[in-house]
Design an enzyme around this catalytic site. Structure first.
Site, PDB file in Angstrom:
ATOM      1  N   HIS A  91       0.736  -1.297   0.024  1.00 37.86           N
ATOM      2  CA  HIS A  91      -0.013   0.009  -0.141  1.00 37.86           C
ATOM      3  C   HIS A  91       0.788   1.262  -0.030  1.00 37.86           C
ATOM      4  O   HIS A  91       0.295   2.309  -0.341  1.00 37.86           O
ATOM      5  CB  HIS A  91      -0.940  -0.091   1.329  1.00 37.86           C
ATOM      6  CG  HIS A  91      -2.073  -1.332   1.324  1.00 37.86           C
ATOM      7  ND1 HIS A  91      -3.107  -1.008   0.646  1.00 37.86           N
ATOM      8  CD2 HIS A  91      -1.591  -2.066   2.015  1.00 37.86           C
ATOM      9  CE1 HIS A  91      -3.739  -1.992   0.694  1.00 37.86           C
ATOM     10  NE2 HIS A  91      -3.245  -2.667   1.700  1.00 37.86           N
ATOM     11  N   GLU A 105      -7.682  -4.161  -3.398  1.00 35.80           N
ATOM     12  CA  GLU A 105      -8.333  -4.859  -2.210  1.00 35.80           C
ATOM     13  C   GLU A 105      -9.471  -4.131  -1.753  1.00 35.80           C
ATOM     14  O   GLU A 105      -9.297  -3.103  -1.208  1.00 35.80           O
ATOM     15  CB  GLU A 105      -6.845  -5.003  -1.216  1.00 35.80           C
ATOM     16  CG  GLU A 105      -7.477  -5.602   0.203  1.00 35.80           C
ATOM     17  CD  GLU A 105      -6.254  -5.426   1.057  1.00 35.80           C
ATOM     18  OE1 GLU A 105      -6.469  -6.347   2.206  1.00 35.80           O
ATOM     19  OE2 GLU A 105      -5.326  -4.728   1.125  1.00 35.80           O
ATOM     20  N   ALA A 135      -8.668  -3.425   9.241  1.00 33.85           N
ATOM     21  CA  ALA A 135      -8.434  -1.818   9.108  1.00 33.85           C
ATOM     22  C   ALA A 135      -9.320  -1.133   7.991  1.00 33.85           C
ATOM     23  O   ALA A 135      -8.947  -0.056   7.838  1.00 33.85           O
ATOM     24  CB  ALA A 135      -7.149  -1.400   9.233  1.00 33.85           C
ATOM     25  N   ASN A 154      -4.915 -13.755   8.725  1.00 32.93           N
ATOM     26  CA  ASN A 154      -5.440 -12.258   8.957  1.00 32.93           C
ATOM     27  C   ASN A 154      -6.660 -12.005   7.962  1.00 32.93           C
ATOM     28  O   ASN A 154      -6.526 -12.343   6.933  1.00 32.93           O
ATOM     29  CB  ASN A 154      -4.425 -11.405   8.785  1.00 32.93           C
ATOM     30  CG  ASN A 154      -3.234 -11.684   9.931  1.00 32.93           C
ATOM     31  OD1 ASN A 154      -3.312 -10.996  10.864  1.00 32.93           O
ATOM     32  ND2 ASN A 154      -2.128 -12.158   9.292  1.00 32.93           N
ATOM     33  N   ASP A 181       6.321 -10.954   9.603  1.00 32.16           N
ATOM     34  CA  ASP A 181       6.941  -9.782  10.443  1.00 32.16           C
ATOM     35  C   ASP A 181       6.778 -10.463  11.807  1.00 32.16           C
ATOM     36  O   ASP A 181       7.413  -9.616  12.781  1.00 32.16           O
ATOM     37  CB  ASP A 181       6.088  -8.514  10.331  1.00 32.16           C
ATOM     38  CG  ASP A 181       4.722  -8.673  10.642  1.00 32.16           C
ATOM     39  OD1 ASP A 181       3.931  -9.714  10.846  1.00 32.16           O
ATOM     40  OD2 ASP A 181       4.009  -7.513  10.441  1.00 32.16           O
ATOM     41  N   GLY A 182       6.360 -11.577  12.299  1.00 30.93           N
ATOM     42  CA  GLY A 182       6.182 -12.067  13.661  1.00 30.93           C
ATOM     43  C   GLY A 182       5.270 -11.238  14.412  1.00 30.93           C
ATOM     44  O   GLY A 182       5.089 -11.699  15.522  1.00 30.93           O
ATOM     45  N   ASP A 236       2.235  -6.101   3.024  1.00 29.87           N
ATOM     46  CA  ASP A 236       1.223  -5.307   3.284  1.00 29.87           C
ATOM     47  C   ASP A 236       1.593  -3.879   3.914  1.00 29.87           C
ATOM     48  O   ASP A 236       1.153  -3.477   4.779  1.00 29.87           O
ATOM     49  CB  ASP A 236       0.445  -6.115   4.264  1.00 29.87           C
ATOM     50  CG  ASP A 236      -1.125  -5.504   4.353  1.00 29.87           C
ATOM     51  OD1 ASP A 236      -1.340  -4.602   3.602  1.00 29.87           O
ATOM     52  OD2 ASP A 236      -1.907  -5.990   5.147  1.00 29.87           O
ATOM     53  N   LEU A 288      -4.978  -4.527  13.705  1.00 31.81           N
ATOM     54  CA  LEU A 288      -3.767  -4.064  13.030  1.00 31.81           C
ATOM     55  C   LEU A 288      -4.031  -3.399  11.775  1.00 31.81           C
ATOM     56  O   LEU A 288      -5.224  -3.644  11.119  1.00 31.81           O
ATOM     57  CB  LEU A 288      -2.816  -5.447  12.694  1.00 31.81           C
ATOM     58  CG  LEU A 288      -2.264  -6.102  13.660  1.00 31.81           C
ATOM     59  CD1 LEU A 288      -1.963  -7.649  13.519  1.00 31.81           C
ATOM     60  CD2 LEU A 288      -0.865  -5.295  14.204  1.00 31.81           C
ATOM     61  N   ALA A 289      -3.323  -2.567  11.308  1.00 24.70           N
ATOM     62  CA  ALA A 289      -3.623  -1.698  10.087  1.00 24.70           C
ATOM     63  C   ALA A 289      -2.398  -1.665   9.104  1.00 24.70           C
ATOM     64  O   ALA A 289      -1.903  -0.836   8.988  1.00 24.70           O
ATOM     65  CB  ALA A 289      -3.827  -0.239  10.629  1.00 24.70           C
TER      66      ALA A 289
END
Length: 395
Positions: free
Chosen positions: A67, A135, A146, A225, A254-255, A280, A310-311
């Site tokens: 994004h 998306e 988000a 997610n 990313d953990g 993302d 999360l965003a």
């Protein structure tokens, strides 16, 4: 011999056939790979030679879900935004990407699509824009994450066609919730235009997900997610992604979005050839912690201000590679397809991208043995070099 030929020698070269020590790669004047091989590969005289001195040369990373970054955002709807994104992510190993939209009003999405199509035509300074990942807005509000609750809507044939034309037929991937009203028709409409359809922000059951596969869905968006989670009595879309070989699963490694153990699980179950690594990444990726509009970034974790979701992420592709090596214990050459060949295949660009072999675009990274990026090349052109750029070159 073509005077415009570029030859790399003494590289640790990562090819589909394996890792070649003292590898050589020939690149023609159009920025395409002419040949790869070992030290026996001949190249004649009057060529430009780059001596990698044992550094790694790997195919460039392809991010089909991005994004923004470094203060720029696809939905900004300007060439400067897209060029800024391309330059920032090229520094971190991305050589091509899909400009990814978010759920918004029709007019704002249209502007972003038109701008992205124009940027593809004009070209950008860093990583190449291959097209668009749409998306939203055709998502399930229950799994919106988000994404804007007020702008989520059911698929509409006119709106779909409008977006396809606004993007100049360059939508290569769409994320939608196939179970919502009009979802089945939307899947068919996008497939008729050659768009890969991904199930995401979806509350689909396992049975519904299996039915979607029969309709042509072959991808999931940021797996685990924005979807019905796995449960032993209702595996949901998360379970279908694990169980069904027809589905390629995106992964944010990313953990934060996915626990390291679940990252390993996905690689163990799916194999790297069915995992599609993504970032993302959003606007504040690469910036200091702080508040950015409706989101807050703390220690690299990005949440809506109300803390409900999360965003997006602050992940880069090179960090994703390093993380997966750490989480899974797999060697880099086994993981690389998830950042290269798989995304190229999923957006039907594998005739040009994804591997270092004859006829493909010369999109590649020069890396040291600690996996730091020394240089990034896009279609044979160096778009980034770190201060550590030490390879020799000459005639």
């Amino acid at each position: 011999m073509d005077n415009s030929l570029v030859v790399w020698i003494n590289a640790e070269l990562y090819t589909p056939e394996g890792v070649i020590k003292q590898g050589r790669m020939l690149i023609d004047g159009e920025g395409r790979i002419k040949a790869t091989g070992g030290p026996e590969l001949s190249y004649g005289e009057n060529v430009r030679i780059f001596d990698a001195e044992g550094l790694k040369i790997v195919p460039g990373f392809i991010d089909v879900h991005i994004h923004g970054g470094n203060g720029f955002h696809v939905m900004g709807g300007t060439y400067e935004d897209l060029d800024g994104i391309s330059k920032f992510h090229a520094r971190h190993g991305t050589t091509s990407f899909l400009a990814t939209t978010t759920t918004a009003a029709n007019e704002r999405i249209t502007k972003a699509l038109q701008c992205s199509a124009e940027a593809v035509q004009r070209g950008v300074s860093g990583a190449e824009i291959l097209g668009v990942h749409l998306e939203g807005p055709f998502l399930n509000v229950k799994r919106r994450g988000a994404q804007s609750k007020d702008e989520i809507r059911n698929p509409d044939a006119w709106e779909i066609e409008h977006y396809i034309q606004s993007a100049n037929q360059l939508i290569r991937l769409v994320t939608l919730a196939p179970e919502v009203e009009g979802g089945k028709e939307a899947v068919r409409h996008f497939l008729e235009h050659g768009v890969t359809v991904s199930a995401g922000h979806s509350d689909a059951t396992y049975e519904q997900a299996v039915a979607f596969i029969g309709q042509g869905v072959n991808h999931t968006t940021h797996h685990f997610n924005g979807m019905r989670p796995f449960h032993h009595r209702e595996p949901g879309l998360a379970g279908a992604g694990l169980m069904c070989p027809e589905l390629t699963t995106e992964l944010i490694a990313d953990g934060i979005h996915v626990h390291p153990a679940a990252v390993k699980l996905l690689f163990d179950v799916k194999s790297p050839m069915n995992v599609c690594m993504i970032t993302d990444a959003v606007t504040c990726c690469g910036l200091p912690d702080g508040e950015y509009g409706e989101v807050v970034m703390t220690a690299g974790q990005i949440y809506l201000k109300d803390g409900t979701s999360l965003a997006g992420s602050s992940l880069t592709m090179i960090q994703a590679l390093k993380n997966v090596i750490s989480y899974t214990g797999l060697p880099m050459e086994q993981i690389l397809p998830s950042l290269t060949r798989v995304p190229a295949r999923q957006i039907r660009m594998d005739h040009r991208k994804g591997t270092l072999e004859s006829g493909k675009d010369a999109d590649f990274l020069v890396m040291d043995h600690e996996l730091n990026i020394v240089s990034t090349f896009v279609v044979g052109r160096e778009v980034y070099q770190s201060k550590a750029g030490v390879y020799k070159h000459g005639n």
